[in-house]
Motif scaffolding. Structure first.
Motif, PDB file in Angstrom:
ATOM      1  N   VAL A  92      16.020 -36.297 -12.452  1.00 27.86           N
ATOM      2  CA  VAL A  92      15.775 -36.347 -13.886  1.00 27.86           C
ATOM      3  C   VAL A  92      14.522 -37.169 -14.135  1.00 27.86           C
ATOM      4  O   VAL A  92      14.254 -38.148 -13.450  1.00 27.86           O
ATOM      5  CB  VAL A  92      16.969 -36.990 -14.616  1.00 27.86           C
ATOM      6  CG1 VAL A  92      16.733 -36.988 -16.124  1.00 27.86           C
ATOM      7  CG2 VAL A  92      18.248 -36.250 -14.310  1.00 27.86           C
ATOM      8  N   MET A  93      13.727 -36.764 -15.117  1.00 27.30           N
ATOM      9  CA  MET A  93      12.512 -37.515 -15.460  1.00 27.30           C
ATOM     10  C   MET A  93      12.141 -37.206 -16.900  1.00 27.30           C
ATOM     11  O   MET A  93      12.870 -36.520 -17.599  1.00 27.30           O
ATOM     12  CB  MET A  93      11.371 -37.162 -14.501  1.00 27.30           C
ATOM     13  CG  MET A  93      11.091 -35.678 -14.336  1.00 27.30           C
ATOM     14  SD  MET A  93      10.249 -34.872 -15.714  1.00 27.30           S
ATOM     15  CE  MET A  93       8.643 -35.676 -15.604  1.00 27.30           C
ATOM     16  N   GLY A  94      11.011 -37.753 -17.350  1.00 23.67           N
ATOM     17  CA  GLY A  94      10.589 -37.467 -18.704  1.00 23.67           C
ATOM     18  C   GLY A  94       9.332 -38.211 -19.075  1.00 23.67           C
ATOM     19  O   GLY A  94       8.630 -38.754 -18.203  1.00 23.67           O
ATOM     20  N   ALA A  95       9.043 -38.254 -20.368  1.00 25.85           N
ATOM     21  CA  ALA A  95       7.805 -38.861 -20.856  1.00 25.85           C
ATOM     22  C   ALA A  95       7.671 -40.313 -20.427  1.00 25.85           C
ATOM     23  O   ALA A  95       6.559 -40.792 -20.163  1.00 25.85           O
ATOM     24  CB  ALA A  95       7.756 -38.757 -22.382  1.00 25.85           C
ATOM     25  N   VAL A  96       8.787 -41.026 -20.344  1.00 23.97           N
ATOM     26  CA  VAL A  96       8.751 -42.443 -19.956  1.00 23.97           C
ATOM     27  C   VAL A  96       8.147 -42.610 -18.567  1.00 23.97           C
ATOM     28  O   VAL A  96       7.391 -43.554 -18.318  1.00 23.97           O
ATOM     29  CB  VAL A  96      10.165 -43.046 -19.992  1.00 23.97           C
ATOM     30  CG1 VAL A  96      10.178 -44.454 -19.402  1.00 23.97           C
ATOM     31  CG2 VAL A  96      10.681 -43.085 -21.422  1.00 23.97           C
ATOM     32  N   MET A  97       8.460 -41.697 -17.671  1.00 17.39           N
ATOM     33  CA  MET A  97       7.923 -41.798 -16.312  1.00 17.39           C
ATOM     34  C   MET A  97       6.408 -41.645 -16.317  1.00 17.39           C
ATOM     35  O   MET A  97       5.705 -42.343 -15.571  1.00 17.39           O
ATOM     36  CB  MET A  97       8.559 -40.744 -15.405  1.00 17.39           C
ATOM     37  CG  MET A  97       8.094 -40.824 -13.953  1.00 17.39           C
ATOM     38  SD  MET A  97       8.968 -39.673 -12.851  1.00 17.39           S
ATOM     39  CE  MET A  97      10.519 -40.558 -12.617  1.00 17.39           C
ATOM     40  N   THR A 121      14.149 -32.535 -26.108  1.00 20.99           N
ATOM     41  CA  THR A 121      13.235 -33.485 -26.731  1.00 20.99           C
ATOM     42  C   THR A 121      14.057 -34.353 -27.664  1.00 20.99           C
ATOM     43  O   THR A 121      15.086 -33.915 -28.204  1.00 20.99           O
ATOM     44  CB  THR A 121      12.097 -32.775 -27.479  1.00 20.99           C
ATOM     45  OG1 THR A 121      11.159 -33.746 -27.945  1.00 20.99           O
ATOM     46  CG2 THR A 121      12.617 -31.993 -28.669  1.00 20.99           C
ATOM     47  N   GLU A 122      13.624 -35.589 -27.840  1.00 17.76           N
ATOM     48  CA  GLU A 122      14.360 -36.535 -28.674  1.00 17.76           C
ATOM     49  C   GLU A 122      13.366 -37.559 -29.223  1.00 17.76           C
ATOM     50  O   GLU A 122      12.413 -37.933 -28.542  1.00 17.76           O
ATOM     51  CB  GLU A 122      15.438 -37.242 -27.850  1.00 17.76           C
ATOM     52  CG  GLU A 122      16.291 -38.211 -28.648  1.00 17.76           C
ATOM     53  CD  GLU A 122      17.360 -38.888 -27.799  1.00 17.76           C
ATOM     54  OE1 GLU A 122      18.394 -39.260 -28.360  1.00 17.76           O
ATOM     55  OE2 GLU A 122      17.145 -39.048 -26.582  1.00 17.76           O
ATOM     56  N   VAL A 224      12.808 -43.673 -37.662  1.00 17.13           N
ATOM     57  CA  VAL A 224      12.698 -42.770 -36.518  1.00 17.13           C
ATOM     58  C   VAL A 224      11.237 -42.384 -36.353  1.00 17.13           C
ATOM     59  O   VAL A 224      10.451 -42.443 -37.305  1.00 17.13           O
ATOM     60  CB  VAL A 224      13.575 -41.506 -36.673  1.00 17.13           C
ATOM     61  CG1 VAL A 224      15.038 -41.853 -36.592  1.00 17.13           C
ATOM     62  CG2 VAL A 224      13.263 -40.793 -37.985  1.00 17.13           C
ATOM     63  N   THR A 225      10.870 -41.989 -35.135  1.00 18.15           N
ATOM     64  CA  THR A 225       9.460 -41.693 -34.833  1.00 18.15           C
ATOM     65  C   THR A 225       9.105 -40.221 -34.988  1.00 18.15           C
ATOM     66  O   THR A 225       8.065 -39.780 -34.518  1.00 18.15           O
ATOM     67  CB  THR A 225       9.124 -42.152 -33.399  1.00 18.15           C
ATOM     68  OG1 THR A 225       9.942 -41.410 -32.471  1.00 18.15           O
ATOM     69  CG2 THR A 225       9.360 -43.639 -33.220  1.00 18.15           C
ATOM     70  N   SER A 226       9.978 -39.473 -35.649  1.00 21.49           N
ATOM     71  CA  SER A 226       9.730 -38.037 -35.856  1.00 21.49           C
ATOM     72  C   SER A 226       8.789 -37.814 -37.030  1.00 21.49           C
ATOM     73  O   SER A 226       8.556 -38.712 -37.845  1.00 21.49           O
ATOM     74  CB  SER A 226      11.055 -37.315 -36.102  1.00 21.49           C
ATOM     75  OG  SER A 226      11.767 -37.929 -37.156  1.00 21.49           O
ATOM     76  N   GLY A 248       7.198 -38.379 -29.772  1.00 24.75           N
ATOM     77  CA  GLY A 248       8.466 -37.856 -29.297  1.00 24.75           C
ATOM     78  C   GLY A 248       8.701 -38.152 -27.828  1.00 24.75           C
ATOM     79  O   GLY A 248       7.783 -38.495 -27.080  1.00 24.75           O
ATOM     80  N   ASN A 249       9.938 -38.032 -27.438  1.00 25.21           N
ATOM     81  CA  ASN A 249      10.344 -38.215 -26.042  1.00 25.21           C
ATOM     82  C   ASN A 249      10.928 -36.887 -25.564  1.00 25.21           C
ATOM     83  O   ASN A 249      11.544 -36.158 -26.326  1.00 25.21           O
ATOM     84  CB  ASN A 249      11.397 -39.321 -25.945  1.00 25.21           C
ATOM     85  CG  ASN A 249      11.648 -39.762 -24.511  1.00 25.21           C
ATOM     86  OD1 ASN A 249      10.955 -39.346 -23.599  1.00 25.21           O
ATOM     87  ND2 ASN A 249      12.634 -40.606 -24.328  1.00 25.21           N
TER      88      ASN A 249
END
Length: 320
Positions: A92-97, A121-122, A224-226, A248-249
């Motif tokens: 598992v991975m995502g924008a944070v990585m 996406t979140e 929220v950051t949306s 977004g994440n």
């Protein structure tokens, strides 16, 4: 048909059958690397995907290995070095990585692993501890402008989306992003504990990680950051409050380095099938995730574009 040709045909069928059985067997027991501590977004996503893979018949068992730290770089390094050619391995991975790689410059590269699929996406939510003396984002910003170091921002690793959002907020309200007091935690579980314990002024994370505490009144949401309000979530955006910040994440899954194109496609097919199952659909709704399925090379190209875009944003915000 000659007898020799008949025997060769039987042998070919036997080999194909054997390969099919081996492929099916390979998919029966999958290994999920979660490059974060238990309780955070990656952990929740990995276990949700694992359950959907099992319930959809794609796997008879899924084992999990949590390796937190350095925005996922520690888990990435283990995955890259220990899983070469393994068609059963997922990460598992995502924008944070991506943010962690930009800031931390680890010795391993995400490009060494095999992109399979973006899943969700979140957007992030910023919250106050229940006993905070602040009542609104306006109050928080006023104190930030007065004394940047007095606001202790809590969230994921350096380079996480909530870290970048905090720097963007500072810049948007006229504060040098380099002066923000950001406390990085190794996972969502630690960040949650810090907010609940009042050890940070404001906490940021994916909404799903804070949702139960917001509903229970143990955290007070600020924004929220949306770009627009999220359906079913009565929390104003930063933009509504005069702060032009939107970020977004997203989360996805990679396969091991060195797997064959056929093995890669087999894993993608399993994942796509799992996302169609009722289990995954129910977990999307429960966690407030937006489906964002993108697979194969299209996902790989997306990650490359995101890396470049994220780096530009971090440079602009004074983080790199």
């Amino acid at each position: 048909m000659r007898r020799s040709e008949f025997l060769q045909s039987l042998l070919g069928l036997a080999l194909v059958g054997g390969l099919s059985q081996n492929a099916a067997h390979a998919a029966n027991n999958l290994k999920m690397m979660v490059p974060a501590n238990p309780g955070g977004g990656w952990d929740t996503t990995g276990r949700a995907l694992g359950k959907a893979l099992q319930d959809s018949g794609g796997a008879s068992a899924v084992s999990y290995d949590n390796k937190g730290g350095a925005a996922g770089a520690i888990g990435l390094a283990q995955f890259v070095n220990a899983s070469k050619g393994d068609p059963n391995a997922l990460m598992v991975m995502g924008a944070v990585m991506l943010g962690g790689i930009i800031t931390g410059k680890p010795p391993v590269s995400l490009s060494q692993a095999t992109p399979l699929a973006r899943l969700t996406t979140e957007y992030n939510v910023f919250v106050l501890p229940a006993n905070s003396p602040f009542n609104s984002m306006k109050d928080l910003v006023a104190q930030l402008q007065k004394d940047p170091g007095s606001i202790k921002w809590g969230g994921g690793s350096r380079g996480s989306t909530e870290h970048i959002a905090a720097a963007m907020i500072a810049r948007a309200v006229g504060v040098d992003p380099a002066r923000i007091n950001y406390v990085a935690f190794r996972g969502g579980g630690e960040a949650t504990a810090a907010v609940l314990g009042g050890n940070v002024t404001v906490g940021g994370s994916g909404y799903s990680e804070f949702a139960e505490y917001i509903k229970a009144g143990k955290m007070r949401p600020l924004a929220v950051t949306s770009g627009s309000r999220i359906k079913g979530i009565d929390v104003p955006t930063l933009k509504e409050q005069g702060i032009p910040v939107e970020i977004g994440n997203w989360r996805g899954v990679y396969g091991a380095p060195g797997i064959t194109p056929a093995q890669r496609q087999a894993l993608i097919d399993l994942i796509v099938n799992a996302t169609k199952h009722r289990t995954w659909q129910e977990l999307l709704e429960k966690n407030g995730w937006t489906p964002a399925l993108l697979t194969g090379d299209a996902f790989g190209n997306f990650v490359d574009d995101e890396f470049a875009s994220l780096r530009a944003t971090m440079v602009k915000s004074g983080m790199v």
